[in-house]
Design a protein around this motif. Structure first.
Motif, mmCIF file in Angstrom:
data_model
loop_
_atom_site.group_PDB
_atom_site.id
_atom_site.type_symbol
_atom_site.label_atom_id
_atom_site.label_comp_id
_atom_site.label_asym_id
_atom_site.label_seq_id
_atom_site.Cartn_x
_atom_site.Cartn_y
_atom_site.Cartn_z
ATOM 1 N N TYR A 157 -4.636 -1.794 1.736
ATOM 2 C CA TYR A 157 -3.517 -0.905 1.484
ATOM 3 C C TYR A 157 -2.936 -0.433 2.817
ATOM 4 O O TYR A 157 -3.656 -0.282 3.801
ATOM 5 C CB TYR A 157 -3.958 0.329 0.696
ATOM 6 C CG TYR A 157 -4.266 0.084 -0.755
ATOM 7 C CD1 TYR A 157 -5.516 -0.383 -1.141
ATOM 8 C CD2 TYR A 157 -3.318 0.329 -1.743
ATOM 9 C CE1 TYR A 157 -5.813 -0.613 -2.474
ATOM 10 C CE2 TYR A 157 -3.607 0.103 -3.079
ATOM 11 C CZ TYR A 157 -4.853 -0.364 -3.439
ATOM 12 O OH TYR A 157 -5.142 -0.586 -4.761
ATOM 13 N N LYS A 158 -1.652 -0.163 2.789
ATOM 14 C CA LYS A 158 -0.953 0.379 3.958
ATOM 15 C C LYS A 158 -0.455 1.780 3.612
ATOM 16 O O LYS A 158 0.110 1.991 2.535
ATOM 17 C CB LYS A 158 0.235 -0.514 4.317
ATOM 18 C CG LYS A 158 1.125 0.029 5.418
ATOM 19 C CD LYS A 158 2.314 -0.908 5.657
ATOM 20 C CE LYS A 158 3.232 -0.386 6.747
ATOM 21 N NZ LYS A 158 4.388 -1.308 6.975
ATOM 22 N N GLN A 159 -0.670 2.723 4.527
ATOM 23 C CA GLN A 159 -0.146 4.073 4.352
ATOM 24 C C GLN A 159 0.800 4.391 5.510
ATOM 25 O O GLN A 159 0.372 4.784 6.585
ATOM 26 C CB GLN A 159 -1.270 5.104 4.289
ATOM 27 C CG GLN A 159 -0.777 6.505 3.954
ATOM 28 C CD GLN A 159 -1.911 7.513 3.893
ATOM 29 O OE1 GLN A 159 -2.856 7.452 4.676
ATOM 30 N NE2 GLN A 159 -1.835 8.446 2.955
ATOM 31 N N ALA B 110 2.852 -11.011 15.634
ATOM 32 C CA ALA B 110 4.141 -10.540 16.166
ATOM 33 C C ALA B 110 4.478 -9.157 15.620
ATOM 34 O O ALA B 110 5.486 -8.963 14.940
ATOM 35 C CB ALA B 110 5.249 -11.543 15.859
ATOM 36 N N SER B 111 3.625 -8.215 15.907
ATOM 37 C CA SER B 111 3.737 -6.879 15.328
ATOM 38 C C SER B 111 5.093 -6.241 15.610
ATOM 39 O O SER B 111 5.762 -6.537 16.613
ATOM 40 C CB SER B 111 2.624 -5.981 15.876
ATOM 41 O OG SER B 111 2.726 -5.864 17.285
ATOM 42 N N GLN B 112 5.470 -5.350 14.690
ATOM 43 C CA GLN B 112 6.735 -4.620 14.822
ATOM 44 C C GLN B 112 6.441 -3.123 14.680
ATOM 45 O O GLN B 112 5.447 -2.724 14.078
ATOM 46 C CB GLN B 112 7.710 -5.077 13.734
ATOM 47 C CG GLN B 112 8.061 -6.547 13.798
ATOM 48 C CD GLN B 112 8.980 -6.976 12.658
ATOM 49 O OE1 GLN B 112 9.380 -6.166 11.818
ATOM 50 N NE2 GLN B 112 9.310 -8.262 12.630
ATOM 51 N N VAL B 113 7.349 -2.327 15.170
ATOM 52 C CA VAL B 113 7.166 -0.872 15.106
ATOM 53 C C VAL B 113 6.965 -0.407 13.663
ATOM 54 O O VAL B 113 6.203 0.519 13.389
ATOM 55 C CB VAL B 113 8.354 -0.153 15.777
ATOM 56 C CG1 VAL B 113 8.269 1.351 15.542
ATOM 57 C CG2 VAL B 113 8.402 -0.470 17.267
ATOM 58 N N VAL B 114 7.628 -1.072 12.725
ATOM 59 C CA VAL B 114 7.504 -0.677 11.305
ATOM 60 C C VAL B 114 6.112 -0.932 10.749
ATOM 61 O O VAL B 114 5.785 -0.462 9.655
ATOM 62 C CB VAL B 114 8.535 -1.402 10.417
ATOM 63 C CG1 VAL B 114 9.922 -0.949 10.757
ATOM 64 C CG2 VAL B 114 8.378 -2.903 10.506
ATOM 65 N N ASP B 115 5.292 -1.667 11.486
ATOM 66 C CA ASP B 115 3.917 -1.883 11.050
ATOM 67 C C ASP B 115 3.025 -0.684 11.368
ATOM 68 O O ASP B 115 1.863 -0.641 10.933
ATOM 69 C CB ASP B 115 3.336 -3.129 11.724
ATOM 70 C CG ASP B 115 4.045 -4.410 11.333
ATOM 71 O OD1 ASP B 115 4.162 -5.312 12.189
ATOM 72 O OD2 ASP B 115 4.494 -4.510 10.164
ATOM 73 N N SER B 116 3.532 0.249 12.112
ATOM 74 C CA SER B 116 2.746 1.445 12.434
ATOM 75 C C SER B 116 2.398 2.189 11.148
ATOM 76 O O SER B 116 3.285 2.567 10.373
ATOM 77 C CB SER B 116 3.533 2.376 13.360
ATOM 78 O OG SER B 116 3.769 1.769 14.600
ATOM 79 N N LEU C 137 0.391 5.323 -0.267
ATOM 80 C CA LEU C 137 -0.346 4.082 -0.043
ATOM 81 C C LEU C 137 0.318 2.945 -0.804
ATOM 82 O O LEU C 137 0.640 3.062 -1.986
ATOM 83 C CB LEU C 137 -1.792 4.204 -0.498
ATOM 84 C CG LEU C 137 -2.766 4.786 0.515
ATOM 85 C CD1 LEU C 137 -2.721 6.294 0.463
ATOM 86 C CD2 LEU C 137 -4.172 4.270 0.264
ATOM 87 N N VAL C 138 0.460 1.829 -0.119
ATOM 88 C CA VAL C 138 1.105 0.661 -0.695
ATOM 89 C C VAL C 138 0.107 -0.483 -0.737
ATOM 90 O O VAL C 138 -0.518 -0.808 0.280
ATOM 91 C CB VAL C 138 2.337 0.262 0.146
ATOM 92 C CG1 VAL C 138 2.962 -1.014 -0.408
ATOM 93 C CG2 VAL C 138 3.351 1.393 0.188
#
Lengths: 113, 112
Positions: free
Chosen positions: B37-39, B81-87, B45-46
């Motif tokens: 899950y991503k929060q 290739a991480s992005q800021v939105v992955d924070s 939580l997604v």
């Protein structure tokens, strides 16, 4: 999309007050859950419910109770709030299918002073 | 004991770098499910992915990939290739009986 709605985003209550946290889901899910989230401790399960009027204790039920009178609504009750119950509370629901994922609400940040 | 361990409390990487989030689990069950899950900062939580214990194939979804290895009881998550939105805070979870138990989460900072 599944929508899980928690009635309050932020709550401030006094020690000893009775507190109700409400959660409603709109996808006819059988199972509903209450977690609390604390820094360094992750998510801990408080109570869950398989169906209407059914409830099961999770890992940290002390100081809490729950009510599920209707399928779509699952309430968490703090009978006498204490400062150690200051936390982020997360409600979740899922279908009765064994491997179904949880769908979460936005959370209620409760502060007990 | 059945539990989920995410040893990395916090990770910071520069944008466009690859990053792997570790998850190690313990269970006595032969059939089980693992989740990620991503929060994001918004708090909700997604659900990202589900994997059952009989399916050890790695999965790729865009920049995300998951490596499930029963031999080491691990279910690691890689962002390419991480992005800021992955924070966000990322949680690994395990289905135990009728409950889903979570690790303590890894807070990921992607620096621009």
């Amino acid at each position: 999309d599944v929508k899980v709605t928690q009635s309050s985003r932020y709550l401030v209550k006094r020690t000893g007050e009775k507190v109700f946290l409400e959660c409603v889901q709109d996808m006819d899910h059988e199972n509903m859950f209450w977690y609390r989230q604390d820094p360094g401790l992750g998510l801990r399960l408080i109570y869950f419910s398989y169906d209407v009027k059914m409830k099961e204790k999770g890992d940290i039920p002390e100081g809490y109770s729950v009510s599920r009178e209707k399928k779509e609504r699952f309430s968490l009750i703090l009978e006498s709030a204490s400062t150690n119950q200051t936390s982020m509370y997360l409600c979740a629901s899922r279908t009765g299918v064994w491997n179904s994922p949880l769908h979460f609400g936005n959370g209620t940040r409760l502060t007990v002073t | 004991a059945q539990k989920v361990t995410q040893a990395q409390t916090e990770i910071s990487v520069v944008e466009k770098e690859d990053v792997t989030l570790d998850c190690v689990y313990e269970t006595r069950d032969t059939t089980y499910y693992l989740f990620w899950y991503k929060q994001p900062p918004s708090g909700e939580l997604v659900f990202l992915i589900r994997r059952n214990s009989f399916d050890e194939q790695n999965e790729i979804s865009g920049r995300y990939s998951w490596n499930f290895q029963k031999s080491t009881s691990s279910f690691n998550f890689t962002i390419t290739a991480s992005q800021v939105v992955d924070s966000a805070v990322y949680f690994c979870a395990l289905r135990r009986d009728d409950k889903i138990i979570f690790g303590k989460g890894t807070r990921l900072h992607i620096l621009p």
